[in-house]
Design a protein around this motif. Structure first.
Motif, PDB file in Angstrom:
ATOM      1  N   ASP A 136     -11.787   1.055  -7.143  1.00 28.07           N
ATOM      2  CA  ASP A 136     -10.585   1.264  -6.331  1.00 28.07           C
ATOM      3  C   ASP A 136     -10.791   2.407  -5.331  1.00 28.07           C
ATOM      4  OD1 ASP A 136      -9.305  -0.756  -7.697  1.00 28.07           O
ATOM      5  OD2 ASP A 136      -8.202   0.596  -9.039  1.00 28.07           O
ATOM      6  N   LYS A 154     -13.973 -10.902   0.633  1.00 25.28           N
ATOM      7  CA  LYS A 154     -14.836  -9.805   0.215  1.00 25.28           C
ATOM      8  C   LYS A 154     -14.369  -8.499   0.839  1.00 25.28           C
ATOM      9  CE  LYS A 154     -19.368 -10.269   0.156  1.00 25.28           C
ATOM     10  NZ  LYS A 154     -20.790 -10.307   0.617  1.00 25.28           N
ATOM     11  N   ALA A 202     -15.747  -8.696 -13.980  1.00 29.22           N
ATOM     12  CA  ALA A 202     -14.530  -9.476 -13.711  1.00 29.22           C
ATOM     13  C   ALA A 202     -13.658  -8.783 -12.662  1.00 29.22           C
ATOM     14  CB  ALA A 202     -13.745  -9.687 -15.004  1.00 29.22           C
ATOM     15  N   TYR A 203     -13.586  -7.461 -12.733  1.00 25.02           N
ATOM     16  CA  TYR A 203     -12.754  -6.719 -11.779  1.00 25.02           C
ATOM     17  C   TYR A 203     -13.323  -6.802 -10.372  1.00 25.02           C
ATOM     18  CZ  TYR A 203      -9.545  -3.149 -10.112  1.00 25.02           C
ATOM     19  OH  TYR A 203      -8.557  -2.479  -9.438  1.00 25.02           O
ATOM     20  N   LYS A 210     -13.310   0.835 -13.096  1.00 24.73           N
ATOM     21  CA  LYS A 210     -12.287   0.258 -12.220  1.00 24.73           C
ATOM     22  C   LYS A 210     -11.754   1.302 -11.243  1.00 24.73           C
ATOM     23  CE  LYS A 210     -10.815  -3.213 -15.604  1.00 24.73           C
ATOM     24  NZ  LYS A 210      -9.727  -3.636 -16.527  1.00 24.73           N
ATOM     25  N   LYS A 230     -16.001  -6.459 -18.222  1.00 21.75           N
ATOM     26  CA  LYS A 230     -14.723  -6.154 -17.585  1.00 21.75           C
ATOM     27  C   LYS A 230     -14.918  -5.669 -16.152  1.00 21.75           C
ATOM     28  CE  LYS A 230     -11.832  -5.210 -21.637  1.00 21.75           C
ATOM     29  NZ  LYS A 230     -12.680  -5.829 -22.646  1.00 21.75           N
ATOM     30  N   GLU A 288     -15.078  -9.246  -9.173  1.00 20.10           N
ATOM     31  CA  GLU A 288     -14.748 -10.596  -8.696  1.00 20.10           C
ATOM     32  C   GLU A 288     -13.292 -10.654  -8.231  1.00 20.10           C
ATOM     33  OE1 GLU A 288     -15.597 -13.677 -11.456  1.00 20.10           O
ATOM     34  OE2 GLU A 288     -17.713 -13.171 -11.670  1.00 20.10           O
ATOM     35  N   GLN A 289     -12.421 -10.024  -8.997  1.00 21.63           N
ATOM     36  CA  GLN A 289     -10.988 -10.060  -8.686  1.00 21.63           C
ATOM     37  C   GLN A 289     -10.691  -9.393  -7.347  1.00 21.63           C
ATOM     38  OE1 GLN A 289      -8.420  -8.470 -11.823  1.00 21.63           O
ATOM     39  NE2 GLN A 289      -7.028  -7.662 -10.277  1.00 21.63           N
ATOM     40  N   VAL A 290     -11.237  -8.190  -7.126  1.00 19.54           N
ATOM     41  CA  VAL A 290     -10.899  -7.475  -5.892  1.00 19.54           C
ATOM     42  C   VAL A 290     -11.536  -8.137  -4.672  1.00 19.54           C
ATOM     43  CG1 VAL A 290     -10.601  -5.286  -7.112  1.00 19.54           C
ATOM     44  CG2 VAL A 290     -12.825  -5.820  -6.073  1.00 19.54           C
ATOM     45  N   ASN A 291     -12.554  -8.950  -4.892  1.00 24.46           N
ATOM     46  CA  ASN A 291     -13.203  -9.639  -3.781  1.00 24.46           C
ATOM     47  C   ASN A 291     -12.708 -11.068  -3.599  1.00 24.46           C
ATOM     48  OD1 ASN A 291     -15.362  -7.924  -2.434  1.00 24.46           O
ATOM     49  ND2 ASN A 291     -15.780  -7.542  -4.592  1.00 24.46           N
ATOM     50  N   THR A 292     -11.561 -11.376  -4.208  1.00 24.73           N
ATOM     51  CA  THR A 292     -10.939 -12.693  -4.070  1.00 24.73           C
ATOM     52  C   THR A 292      -9.560 -12.531  -3.427  1.00 24.73           C
ATOM     53  OG1 THR A 292     -12.061 -13.461  -6.078  1.00 24.73           O
ATOM     54  CG2 THR A 292     -10.170 -14.739  -5.336  1.00 24.73           C
TER      55      THR A 292
END
Length: 326
Positions: free
Chosen positions: A91, A140, A130-131, A87, A127, A133-137
Motif C-alpha cells: 500500500d 496494473k 493474493a494481495y 500488505k 497472502k 493480484e488484488q491490487v493489480n486487478t
C-alpha cells in the motif's frame, strides 16, 4: 541508477544483496530496519531508516523522501502473521508512486499452495501473492516479480561456512553430506525434484533485474541454479564423498500424520528460530522439506535464467567438491 528500498536490511540475504549492489553497481540503497541504525555496519550508498513497519503513511513518506523506484522485501515469513507488514508495504509503495515491488519470497515457488499444509510458516507468502493480484486487478498499478530459487546450495555444506558469503548461515536439512546421511520419502526418490541455488547467484540476478526495462518483469521470477531429483542428489553426494550415504526412507503416511520416524534428524540452529521454538521447528522443517519436495514447492521455474542467459550458476557438485576436498 536506481533507488532501492531494502526491507529488513540487516537480514542475511538482504545483507548479501547490499554488499553486491554496493560493490558492483551505482544503485542507491535505503535500508529499512527495526533496530537502532547506529548499531549497524556502514556501507557505501546505503542509508538506514528505523521503522516498526506499523504505519502505512510513515512507510509512504520514507519511500517518497528517498525517491524510491523499487521496494524489495526480506521480511521473514513466520514473523509476519497474515502478511500484515507485507500488505502495508504494498500500500505504501503504491501511495508513494514506487514503480516496482519485490515481495519476500526467495525460496519456495509456484507449488507452495499445494504444500502449505507442510510449510505453514510460509502462509504469509500466499497472502502477499493474493494481495498483489488484488491490487493489480483490473489494472496494473505496481509491477512485481516473485523471485524464488529453491534451497540455498550452501545448505548442503552445513556446518561448513560458505566461502565468500559472510552473511549466510547454513542450516542442516534432510540431506547432510557432512555426516553421510539423508532422509527421503519412500518410493519418491526418482520423482521428487528440488532446486538448489547459491545466494551469491541469486543476488547477481536480482542486481541485473534492476536494469531490466520497465514493464518487462515476469510475475513468476524463477532463478534456477540446478534442479535435481532426490536420486540424482544422492548420486552426486556419494560421488563427491566417495562413500555411500545412510539413507532413511520415511513413509509418506507417517510424514502426513506428523510422525518423523527416523534415527537421525537435522538439528536446527538459525538466527530466526528461538530456543523455545527449536524442537517443534525441527520436526516441522524435516516434514516440510520432504513433503514440500514431494509437492513440488522447492522447484524453481526459469524465468530469470531465460531473461539473463549469460549468468553462470554454481552447480551442486562443483560446490560440494569445494567443501569436501578428500
Amino acid at each position: 541508477m536506481v533507488n532501492v528500498a531494502i526491507i529488513g536490511a540487516s537480514g542475511q540475504l538482504a545483507s548479501t544483496l547490499i554488499d553486491y549492489l554496493s560493490e558492483h553497481t551505482e544503485h542507491v540503497m535505503l535500508g529499512l530496519v527495526r533496530r537502532d541504525p547506529s548499531t549497524l555496519r556502514t556501507v557505501p550508498r546505503l542509508k538506514y531508516v528505523q521503522t516498526d513497519y506499523q504505519d502505512t503513511a510513515e512507510l509512504s513518506r520514507i519511500f517518497k523522501a528517498g525517491s524510491v523506484d523499487v521496494v524489495m522485501s526480506f521480511i521473514i515469513a513466520h514473523l509476519d502473521p497474515d502478511a500484515a507488514v507485507s500488505k502495508r508495504l504494498v500500500d505504501a509503495a503504491i501511495d508513494a508512486g514506487v514503480k516496482r515491488f519485490v515481495p519476500s519470497e526467495w525460496s519456495v515457488g509456484r507449488h507452495l499452495a499445494d504444500a502449505i499444509q507442510f510449510l505453514p510458516w510460509y502462509d504469509s507468502k500466499l497472502k502477499t501473492r493474493a494481495y498483489l493480484e488484488q491490487v493489480n486487478t483490473p489494472h496494473k498499478v505496481l509491477e512485481y516479480t516473485l523471485f524464488h530459487s529453491g534451497h540455498f546450495t550452501e545448505y548442503l555444506g552445513h556446518p561448513h561456512a560458505p566461502a565468500n558469503l559472510k552473511h549466510i548461515d547454513t542450516i542442516a536439512i534432510s540431506f547432510q553430506p557432512e555426516i553421510l546421511h539423508a532422509l527421503t520419502v519412500e518410493g519418491r526418490e526418482e520423482v521428487d525434484r528440488m532446486t538448489f541455488t547459491s545466494p551469491g547467484d541469486v543476488v547477481k540476478v536480482v542486481a541485473r533485474a534492476l536494469d531490466v526495462e520497465q514493464g518487462k518483469w515476469p510475475v513468476w521470477g524463477g532463478i534456477e541454479g540446478q534442479t535435481v531429483t532426490v536420486k540424482e542428489l544422492i548420486d552426486i553426494v556419494e560421488r563427491v564423498r566417495g562413500k555411500k550415504l545412510t539413507v532413511e526412507r520415511l513413509k509418506e503416511s507417517d510424514l502426513v500424520a506428523g510422525r518423523i520416524l527416523a534415527k537421525t534428524t537435522p538439528t536446527i540452529t538459525h538466527s530466526s528460530v528461538t530456543p523455545e521454538q527449536k524442537e517443534a521447528f525441527e520436526k516441522l522443517l524435516t516434514a516440510g522439506f520432504l513433503m514440500g519436495a514431494a509437492r513440488g514447492a522447492y522447484t524453481a521455474t526459469r524465468e530469470w535464467n531465460e531473461i539473463l542467459p549469460d549468468v553462470k550458476f554454481l552447480g551442486i557438485e562443483e560446490y560440494l567438491r569445494s567443501v569436501f576436498r578428500e
